[in-house]
Structure formats: C-alpha cells, structure tokens
Design a protein around this motif. Structure first.
Motif: not given
Length: 420
Positions: A197-214
């Motif tokens: 995620m961070w590698e994608t965002l630092k390049k200025g691109r959007s990141y899409k994924g499924t997260f398991v939060n609490r």
C-alpha cells in the motif's frame, strides 16, 4: 493637540486611500441623508459605479431584494447613536449582480467632539462565503454517504472523518482527530499488504484493497477501501483521502455459505464436492512430496434396515453419530467425507498401510461400541488401500471400493485391506 495625520499632506492621504485594497466610503453626518462625499477606487471597482454616479447620493442605492433589513436597521441605529457598526449583508452592483459585503462604519469627530462624517471600510467577501458554502456542502455530501471517508495530512494524521466512518467503526470525530488510521489495525492483515500500500501511495498512485480492521467494540470489520494521495502544484503529497465500504455482513454471509457448501449439514463431514477437492489435493501433495497416502471407504452395515424399521429420523441420528465418532477418532489432518448416502471416504495423509490400518480400526471400533436408541448396535464395513507410485486416483478408489465389497460379503464389521 496635533496628530500624526495633521503633519501629512491631505493629497498624500487621498492617494493612500485611493490605492487601498479595501473599499472606502465617506459620507456626511446629516441624519437621514448621509450623502456620499468620497469613494475610493476599490469601492468603485467593487460596485461598478463611477464616482460621479455616487457623489451626493445615499448608499441605499446599493441595496436590493436580498439585503437583510435587520442588518440595515441596526446600521441606521448605530448612525443615529454615533456608535461603531460592523456587519455584513448582500448589496448590488450597478449591473444588478449581488455581492456579499462586510463593512465597518465609524463616526468621525471634529476637534469639538462633534460627529461630522462617517467613514466606511468595506470588503467583498462573496468568494469567501462561496468557499464556506462549498465547504459546508462538501461536508454535507460526505456525511450523506454510508461509505466511510477519512482525510489525513501527508504524515497520516487524521484531519476529518465523516458520519459513515463513525457508523462503521464506532469511533466519533473527536476520538480520532490527530490520530493515525493504524489505530484500526486488527492484526489479521498480512504486513506485506501495508508495505505494498505505502509503496503505491508514495508513487502518487491510488491504492485499492480489502482491509480487515477492528471497530471500537473490538469486532472485525471487512472494508473495501480506496486510498488516494492528493498533491499540490509542485506534485508534493499534501493529504490522503480514504473511502471505504463495510463488507462485513456480505463476507460473513459468504463465509457461512462456504461452510454450508463445504460441510454436510447433517453429519458435519465434508460434502462430496468439497471431499473430491480434498482428495485431489492430498493426491497431488503425495505425488509432490513422495510421502505415502491411504484412503478408506466405510459403509454403515444394514443401514437400509434401520431406515425401513425405525424411519428416516432414526437413520439421520445414526448417520450423525457415526460421522462424529469417526471425526473424533481420527487425527486433525485426516479427512472424513460423506461420499454417498451411508458411505464415508476417509483420507489418511502421510500414512502407509501399516499406519492407516490402526486408524481405520479405531473408527470401526468407536462405532461398534456405541448403542443407538431403537437401532441398537451399529457396525461399519471398511475397505482400505494405499496409493501406489504409478496409480491414478480413480484406480485407487475403485480398488478400495472392491475391498469394501469383500468386507461386506465376509460378514461385515471388519476392515479389508487392498494390497496391490
């Protein structure tokens, strides 16, 4: 007493007023008239009038349908009382277009303390009001959606969350401002996911994924999330905007459905479809690892007689009891599959015949010593075989099925081994 202004050439003061950013208007103190005596260039630009169109007239020519009468009444009262006024309302330009004005009016006193003039400092705040209205509309739109919205600064500090975020996570705005979204981490997510995620965002691109939060109440939340970096004119990241949708209900329903499809509802054993996949997986692992693998077919003796005599309810009770006994008797990495009506297929991973035979016998004996209401003692006939190096999976199943047939014809309640 002379003031600093008294030492300045009046023409310099007039020049300074004309070059002022704010609009300046000077009127006399004649009650009821308050004629315009001076308007600087900023005032002329703001209203669209020429100087000769304003001089000698009352500033009420700027008023119109949307001008707030309460503000005007308060202004007039301040003029009558000779006190300072501050307010804002809508005025109108010469071309009829409205604008929002904010102004301060102060009385001007002569050396005798008498009010001789009123000076008004004005500013067109239409753009500011429009921006505020847009911001309010923006917040209203974000709060109208059920999706969660989080805005952070470039370092990940939360600056805004909408009502959808509060509803999904249980956290209120004041509980998360100044914190980092990592507060929602559940520990269930693969760390590689965040790294990607961070590698994608630092390049200025959007990141899409499924997260398991609490959530705040410690429950897992499954979120389909899109995170987008926002940049300034120099392409420097200034903020991150995250929009996420709560998929928890759907995912839990899918998991429940998968469990229903995978496990037989009556017996708790794997279904035939799920069992065939497990069997294929065990076969491929055995071929790849060169480890042994054995399977068994177990059939309940005289089951038709149980159904015919005591009914299908009694038969279902027997099926469930037999399956539960076998599952309890086997190891955790073994599998019990409901292969047919009263027939079960057992997978013994990593076992040759010498290792699998005691397991098969353990199942058979576990069933033999149980008594069932109405049906009494139930027994199993079992056929057992080990996968051979050059043997195909269907051939192994056929060979084990023949061993089961031998067990049935040899008196039942026994395990017959197929040796190739």
């Amino acid at each position: 007493m002379k003031t600093i202004a008294s030492h300045i050439d009046p023409s310099v003061i007039a020049l300074a007023l004309d070059q002022s950013f704010n609009a300046v208007l000077l009127t006399d103190a004649d009650e009821g008239e308050h004629r315009i005596l001076y308007a600087n260039q900023a005032f002329l630009r703001m209203t669209g009038y020429r100087e000769d169109e304003l001089l000698g007239r009352n500033a009420r020519i700027l008023q119109g349908p949307a001008t707030n009468p309460e503000v005007i009444d308060r202004l007039r009262q301040c003029l009558r009382d000779g006190t300072h006024f501050q307010g804002s309302t809508i005025n109108y330009r010469k071309n009829g277009r409205p604008y929002t004005v904010e102004w301060n009016i102060s009385p001007v006193h002569n050396t005798a303390g008498e009010i001789t003039h009123f000076i008004s400092i004005q500013q067109d705040i239409s753009s500011l009001m429009a921006a505020q209205n847009t911001t309010q509309l923006f917040a209203h739109v974000l709060n109208a959606t059920d999706d969660g919205v989080v805005i952070t600064d470039a370092s990940g500090t939360i600056e805004f969350v909408n009502k959808g975020f509060e509803k999904i996570t249980g956290y209120g705005l004041t509980e998360v401002l100044g914190r980092n979204p990592s507060m929602l981490k559940s520990g269930e997510q693969d760390p590689e996911c965040y790294k990607d995620m961070w590698e994608t965002l630092k390049k200025g691109r959007s990141y899409k994924g499924t997260f398991v939060n609490r959530s705040k109440n410690n429950e897992l939340i499954y979120c389909d999330e899109t995170i987008t970096p926002l940049t300034d004119q120099a392409d420097n990241i200034t903020h991150y905007v995250s929009i996420f949708r709560d998929l928890t209900t759907r995912i839990l329903e899918e998991q429940m459905f998968r469990e229903m499809v995978r496990f037989d509802g009556l017996t708790g054993a794997l279904t035939r479809a799920a069992g065939e996949l497990a069997l294929e997986k065990a076969y491929m692992q055995s071929r790849g690892s060169k480890l042994p693998m054995s399977i068994a077919l177990a059939d309940i003796d005289h089951f038709k007689h149980v159904n015919d005599t005591w009914g299908h309810t009694a038969g279902d009770t027997v099926l469930k009891a037999v399956s539960c006994s076998m599952i309890a008797a086997l190891r955790a990495n073994d599998s019990v599959i409901r292969w047919g009506g009263e027939e079960f297929l057992l997978i013994f991973n990593g076992c040759d015949l010498d290792q699998s035979l005691p397991l098969a016998e353990r199942c058979r004996k576990a069933i033999q010593y149980n008594q069932h209401e109405h049906a009494g003692c139930i027994t199993l006939s079992i056929g057992l075989g080990e996968l051979q190096p050059d043997e195909a999976l269907p051939d192994l199943i056929e060979r084990v099925d023949k061993a089961l047939y031998v067990a049935k014809n040899s008196g039942r309640n026994q395990t017959q081994v197929s040796r190739r």
